[in-house]
Design a protein around this motif. Structure first.
Motif, PDB file in Angstrom:
ATOM      1  N   LEU A 159       0.844  -1.191   0.000  1.00  0.00           N
ATOM      2  CA  LEU A 159       0.000   0.000   0.000  1.00  0.00           C
ATOM      3  C   LEU A 159       0.882   1.245   0.000  1.00  0.00           C
ATOM      4  N   LEU A 160       0.337   2.336  -0.516  1.00  0.00           N
ATOM      5  CA  LEU A 160       1.062   3.599  -0.533  1.00  0.00           C
ATOM      6  C   LEU A 160       0.684   4.411   0.693  1.00  0.00           C
ATOM      7  N   ASP A 161       1.686   4.853   1.432  1.00  0.00           N
ATOM      8  CA  ASP A 161       1.471   5.716   2.584  1.00  0.00           C
ATOM      9  C   ASP A 161       1.592   7.164   2.116  1.00  0.00           C
ATOM     10  N   PRO A 162       0.491   7.901   1.999  1.00  0.00           N
ATOM     11  CA  PRO A 162       0.553   9.268   1.477  1.00  0.00           C
ATOM     12  C   PRO A 162       1.390  10.203   2.339  1.00  0.00           C
ATOM     13  N   ALA A 163       1.566   9.865   3.599  1.00  0.00           N
ATOM     14  CA  ALA A 163       2.304  10.760   4.500  1.00  0.00           C
ATOM     15  C   ALA A 163       3.745  10.952   4.056  1.00  0.00           C
ATOM     16  N   ASN A 164       4.335   9.890   3.478  1.00  0.00           N
ATOM     17  CA  ASN A 164       5.727  10.021   3.032  1.00  0.00           C
ATOM     18  C   ASN A 164       5.938   9.521   1.612  1.00  0.00           C
ATOM     19  N   ALA A 165       4.835   9.284   0.871  1.00  0.00           N
ATOM     20  CA  ALA A 165       4.906   8.867  -0.538  1.00  0.00           C
ATOM     21  C   ALA A 165       5.793   7.639  -0.727  1.00  0.00           C
ATOM     22  N   THR A 166       5.712   6.699   0.211  1.00  0.00           N
ATOM     23  CA  THR A 166       6.491   5.469   0.148  1.00  0.00           C
ATOM     24  C   THR A 166       5.556   4.278   0.255  1.00  0.00           C
ATOM     25  N   LYS A 167       5.864   3.233  -0.474  1.00  0.00           N
ATOM     26  CA  LYS A 167       5.063   2.016  -0.370  1.00  0.00           C
ATOM     27  C   LYS A 167       5.452   1.245   0.886  1.00  0.00           C
ATOM     28  N   ILE A 168       4.438   0.753   1.581  1.00  0.00           N
ATOM     29  CA  ILE A 168       4.665  -0.048   2.776  1.00  0.00           C
ATOM     30  C   ILE A 168       4.114  -1.452   2.541  1.00  0.00           C
ATOM     31  N   ALA A 169       4.630  -2.406   3.292  1.00  0.00           N
ATOM     32  CA  ALA A 169       4.204  -3.793   3.144  1.00  0.00           C
ATOM     33  C   ALA A 169       3.548  -4.279   4.430  1.00  0.00           C
ATOM     34  N   VAL A 170       2.418  -4.943   4.266  1.00  0.00           N
ATOM     35  CA  VAL A 170       1.775  -5.681   5.352  1.00  0.00           C
ATOM     36  C   VAL A 170       2.018  -7.147   5.034  1.00  0.00           C
ATOM     37  N   MET A 171       2.736  -7.847   5.901  1.00  0.00           N
ATOM     38  CA  MET A 171       3.264  -9.154   5.536  1.00  0.00           C
ATOM     39  C   MET A 171       2.891 -10.238   6.545  1.00  0.00           C
ATOM     40  N   ASP A 172       2.446 -11.361   6.048  1.00  0.00           N
ATOM     41  CA  ASP A 172       2.290 -12.568   6.857  1.00  0.00           C
ATOM     42  C   ASP A 172       1.821 -13.685   5.943  1.00  0.00           C
TER      43      ASP A 172
END
Length: 297
Positions: A159-172
């Motif tokens: 997903l894209l975190d608009p706060a810092n314009a970086t993609k983050i991963a939710v993993m499991d």
């Protein structure tokens, strides 16, 4: 075989591949006891194709109710996930769904993965970033409409975190779909640019996972159930076949969108690449992309 390998191979609970295989999904879900679902897609698939209506009507005849969320967007943000969670929980009116279906490309599948975590309690997706903390997500059924991202076989939602314009991963590993249904007919109308982008994505997955660290060297940080665990002859087998198929079919699928043989070939190339990188992990190219893609999409 290498005696030093430490294989921890994970895949979807069920993998179904074949032209027209989408038509068997309602019967399969009924057989597995599902009765109330959420289907996550976007406006194009909900309004411009018959696929959503065909599924919901067939499922309804078998006693499976489905709520449609058609607000999927390219590069879904954490905000979109939280908004979708609120909308769907309002529609569900306190009822808990027993499965989530994703129809679309990697963006729709990633959004659906995130919703399997947020729908039960309404928690914001940011609380699950990095590690879902033992939470049990709703069962996911993934129906990819492109041949490239491989999200239908992997443990992560991007997903894209608009706060810092970086993609983050939710993993499991719990986020891997219970059913990955690859119907190449979904890709027959993909425009050339999407076909090319998705094909290069699959090819990159195969290359990176083929060249990543060996399983014996891969840092698992003591995790007994790692999402990624390094390459092995098993993952390299899938990567090698994916690269071969990309060479054989990618250009034909791009130049002749109605070439059904090429479309099927790329469907296999994509899922084989996903079965490789979904366990082995990737490499520097995708690591850099988390930051770059947040800026460039």
């Amino acid at each position: 075989m290498r005696t030093e390998d430490l294989i921890h191979f994970c895949a979807p609970g069920r993998l179904i591949i074949g032209n027209g295989s989408r038509h068997q999904l309602p019967q399969l879900l009924a057989r597995l006891g599902y009765r109330s679902g959420v289907l996550v897609t976007d406006a194009f698939f909900a309004e411009k194709t018959p696929w959503v209506k065909e599924y919901t009507e067939a499922a309804e005849r078998l006693g499976i109710s489905t709520i449609i969320y058609a607000g999927g967007l390219p590069d879904p943000t954490t905000g979109l996930c939280d908004e979708a969670t609120a909308v769907l929980r309002d529609q569900l009116a306190g009822k808990q769904p027993d499965h989530v279906i994703a129809l679309g490309g990697g963006s729709n599948i990633d959004l659906a993965k995130a919703l399997t975590l947020t729908l039960p309690q309404g928690r914001p997706i940011a609380e699950f970033a990095g590690d879902i903390g033992g939470c049990r997500p709703l069962p996911l059924i993934a129906l990819p409409t492109t041949s490239g991202t491989g999200s239908e076989a992997t443990p992560g939602a991007i997903l894209l975190d608009p706060a810092n314009a970086t993609k983050i991963a939710v993993m499991d590993n719990a986020l891997r779909p219970q059913i990955a249904l690859i119907d190449p007919e979904f890709t027959y109308t993909c425009p050339p640019r999407v076909t090319a982008d998705a094909g290069i994505d699959a090819f990159t997955h195969a290359i990176e996972s083929f060249l990543t660290l060996d399983s014996a060297l891969f840092e698992r940080a003591g995790n007994p159930d790692p999402g990624y665990s390094g390459r092995s002859p098993l993952t390299m087998l899938f990567a090698r076949e994916s690269m071969r198929l990309c060479f054989a079919w990618m250009e034909r699928a791009y130049q002749q969108g109605d070439d059904t043989e090429a479309r099927v070939g790329m469907a296999y190339a994509s899922i084989y690449a996903a079965l490789s990188y979904g366990t082995a992990g990737l490499n520097a190219g995708h690591g850099i992309a988390y930051a770059v893609a947040g800026q460039t999409h």
